[in-house]
Motif scaffolding. Structure first.
Motif, PDB file in Angstrom:
ATOM      1  N   LYS A  63      46.967 107.216  91.922  1.00 49.89           N
ATOM      2  CA  LYS A  63      46.889 108.532  91.295  1.00 49.89           C
ATOM      3  C   LYS A  63      45.929 109.416  92.074  1.00 49.89           C
ATOM      4  N   VAL A  64      46.223 110.706  92.085  1.00 48.22           N
ATOM      5  CA  VAL A  64      45.371 111.699  92.725  1.00 48.22           C
ATOM      6  C   VAL A  64      45.144 112.823  91.718  1.00 48.22           C
ATOM      7  N   GLY A  65      44.007 113.495  91.854  1.00 49.32           N
ATOM      8  CA  GLY A  65      43.726 114.543  90.889  1.00 49.32           C
ATOM      9  C   GLY A  65      42.676 115.529  91.339  1.00 49.32           C
ATOM     10  N   ILE A  66      42.466 116.501  90.469  1.00 48.02           N
ATOM     11  CA  ILE A  66      41.447 117.521  90.671  1.00 48.02           C
ATOM     12  C   ILE A  66      40.602 117.608  89.404  1.00 48.02           C
ATOM     13  N   ASN A  67      39.381 118.106  89.552  1.00 47.55           N
ATOM     14  CA  ASN A  67      38.518 118.301  88.387  1.00 47.55           C
ATOM     15  C   ASN A  67      37.602 119.490  88.626  1.00 47.55           C
ATOM     16  N   ALA A  68      37.102 120.038  87.541  1.00 47.15           N
ATOM     17  CA  ALA A  68      36.149 121.146  87.600  1.00 47.15           C
ATOM     18  C   ALA A  68      35.193 120.997  86.431  1.00 47.15           C
ATOM     19  N   GLY A  69      33.966 121.488  86.618  1.00 46.90           N
ATOM     20  CA  GLY A  69      33.013 121.349  85.538  1.00 46.90           C
ATOM     21  C   GLY A  69      31.773 122.190  85.693  1.00 46.90           C
ATOM     22  N   MET A  70      30.889 121.977  84.740  1.00 42.84           N
ATOM     23  CA  MET A  70      29.618 122.696  84.701  1.00 42.84           C
ATOM     24  C   MET A  70      28.466 121.710  84.853  1.00 42.84           C
TER      25      MET A  70
ATOM     26  N   GLY B 216      21.946 122.090  86.286  1.00 47.21           N
ATOM     27  CA  GLY B 216      22.372 123.439  85.952  1.00 47.21           C
ATOM     28  C   GLY B 216      21.414 124.503  86.461  1.00 47.21           C
ATOM     29  N   ASP B 217      20.162 124.124  86.728  1.00 44.61           N
ATOM     30  CA  ASP B 217      19.192 125.056  87.291  1.00 44.61           C
ATOM     31  C   ASP B 217      19.443 125.306  88.783  1.00 44.61           C
ATOM     32  N   ILE B 218      20.080 124.335  89.445  1.00 42.79           N
ATOM     33  CA  ILE B 218      20.275 124.396  90.898  1.00 42.79           C
ATOM     34  C   ILE B 218      21.706 124.774  91.269  1.00 42.79           C
ATOM     35  N   TYR B 219      22.679 124.259  90.501  1.00 39.80           N
ATOM     36  CA  TYR B 219      24.093 124.458  90.817  1.00 39.80           C
ATOM     37  C   TYR B 219      24.784 125.284  89.733  1.00 39.80           C
ATOM     38  N   SER B 220      25.770 126.093  90.155  1.00 37.13           N
ATOM     39  CA  SER B 220      26.466 126.947  89.200  1.00 37.13           C
ATOM     40  C   SER B 220      27.761 126.326  88.679  1.00 37.13           C
ATOM     41  N   PHE B 221      28.470 125.573  89.500  1.00 38.79           N
ATOM     42  CA  PHE B 221      29.681 124.878  89.043  1.00 38.79           C
ATOM     43  C   PHE B 221      29.975 123.714  89.978  1.00 38.79           C
ATOM     44  N   THR B 222      30.902 122.874  89.557  1.00 36.36           N
ATOM     45  CA  THR B 222      31.323 121.748  90.381  1.00 36.36           C
ATOM     46  C   THR B 222      32.837 121.629  90.344  1.00 36.36           C
ATOM     47  N   GLY B 223      33.385 121.141  91.412  1.00 37.17           N
ATOM     48  CA  GLY B 223      34.815 120.899  91.504  1.00 37.17           C
ATOM     49  C   GLY B 223      35.059 119.760  92.461  1.00 37.17           C
ATOM     50  N   GLY B 224      36.193 119.127  92.335  1.00 33.52           N
ATOM     51  CA  GLY B 224      36.430 118.018  93.235  1.00 33.52           C
ATOM     52  C   GLY B 224      37.852 117.505  93.222  1.00 33.52           C
TER      53      GLY B 224
ATOM     54  N   SER C 166      28.407 123.736  93.819  1.00 32.90           N
ATOM     55  CA  SER C 166      28.090 125.041  94.380  1.00 32.90           C
ATOM     56  C   SER C 166      26.683 125.443  93.965  1.00 32.90           C
ATOM     57  N   GLY C 167      25.826 125.654  94.952  1.00 38.23           N
ATOM     58  CA  GLY C 167      24.437 125.978  94.683  1.00 38.23           C
ATOM     59  C   GLY C 167      24.213 127.415  94.274  1.00 38.23           C
ATOM     60  N   LYS C 168      23.171 127.623  93.474  1.00 36.76           N
ATOM     61  CA  LYS C 168      22.734 128.975  93.125  1.00 36.76           C
ATOM     62  C   LYS C 168      21.828 129.479  94.241  1.00 36.76           C
ATOM     63  N   GLU C 169      21.759 130.783  94.388  1.00 37.48           N
ATOM     64  CA  GLU C 169      20.930 131.366  95.431  1.00 37.48           C
ATOM     65  C   GLU C 169      19.511 131.595  94.915  1.00 37.48           C
ATOM     66  N   PHE C 170      18.521 131.113  95.683  1.00 38.22           N
ATOM     67  CA  PHE C 170      17.107 131.310  95.381  1.00 38.22           C
ATOM     68  C   PHE C 170      16.432 131.870  96.625  1.00 38.22           C
ATOM     69  N   PHE C 171      15.864 133.065  96.501  1.00 37.23           N
ATOM     70  CA  PHE C 171      15.139 133.707  97.600  1.00 37.23           C
ATOM     71  C   PHE C 171      15.996 133.766  98.869  1.00 37.23           C
ATOM     72  N   GLY C 172      17.280 134.071  98.704  1.00 32.99           N
ATOM     73  CA  GLY C 172      18.184 134.199  99.836  1.00 32.99           C
ATOM     74  C   GLY C 172      18.697 132.886 100.396  1.00 32.99           C
ATOM     75  N   VAL C 173      18.364 131.768  99.754  1.00 31.87           N
ATOM     76  CA  VAL C 173      18.811 130.461 100.237  1.00 31.87           C
ATOM     77  C   VAL C 173      19.723 129.828  99.192  1.00 31.87           C
TER      78      VAL C 173
ATOM     79  N   ALA D  35      24.144 115.825  87.374  1.00 31.98           N
ATOM     80  CA  ALA D  35      25.112 115.522  86.325  1.00 31.98           C
ATOM     81  C   ALA D  35      25.922 116.755  85.950  1.00 31.98           C
ATOM     82  N   SER D  36      27.138 116.490  85.461  1.00 30.15           N
ATOM     83  CA  SER D  36      28.014 117.577  85.019  1.00 30.15           C
ATOM     84  C   SER D  36      28.996 117.065  83.978  1.00 30.15           C
ATOM     85  N   VAL D  37      29.511 117.989  83.183  1.00 35.56           N
ATOM     86  CA  VAL D  37      30.620 117.699  82.285  1.00 35.56           C
ATOM     87  C   VAL D  37      31.853 118.307  82.940  1.00 35.56           C
TER      88      VAL D  37
END
Length: 160
Positions: free
Chosen positions: A25-32, A38-46, A71-78, A150-152
């Protein structure tokens, strides 16, 4: 990166070489991301791929891999993006013909920006299945130095 891909290929080669009766089986997923993730990343997918063998009445077990992108959030341009390639075992129990509970356990190889640590990978999940598809909700985590990522997630798998 070559070592990561070779390790994943070796797991699947071993699985296919020893296959007697099973399913791919093959699949895709997305989450928060949740918690401190959650302080560092905005979303996840795979993407995921797994091969399972029937080992008992309503019980399947096998191997799985894929890629989880954070996907990382931007902090001080990074902005730092994270990623993991799981090399894991997977198990799934059919509670009814259409409902299942499962879990993936193994190691998450770091494959994100910069240097990072891999760690213990885990993903309990619960879902709905038919002969050809699965829809599931899960909690995905990788224990790394100083905590965990971690993510849901919600996911979709197609069974061959």
């Amino acid at each position: 990166m070559k070592k990561l891909l070779l390790t994943a290929a070796a797991v699947f080669t071993f699985g296919f070489a020893n296959a007697q009766e099973g399913g791919f089986k093959v699949g895709i997923n997305a989450g928060m991301p949740i918690g401190t993730s959650g302080d560092i990343y905005s979303f996840t997918g795979g993407v995921d791929a797994a091969y399972l063998w029937n080992v008992g009445d309503k019980f399947n077990a096998g191997v799985t891999t894929g890629y989880a992108y954070y996907s990382g959030k931007e902090f001080f341009g990074v902005k730092v993006n994270g990623g993991f390639i799981p090399v894991a075992g997977t198990a799934q129990y059919s509670v009814t013909d259409n409902l299942f509970a499962g879990a993936d356990l193994g190691y998450g190889l770091y494959a994100g920006d910069g240097n990072g640590d891999g760690g213990f990978y885990y993903q309990p999940k619960f879902g709905y299945q038919t002969e050809k598809i699965e829809l599931y909700a899960g909690y995905k985590g990788v224990s790394v130095t100083g905590g965990s990522i971690a993510s849901v997630n919600l996911g979709f798998n197609y069974k061959f």
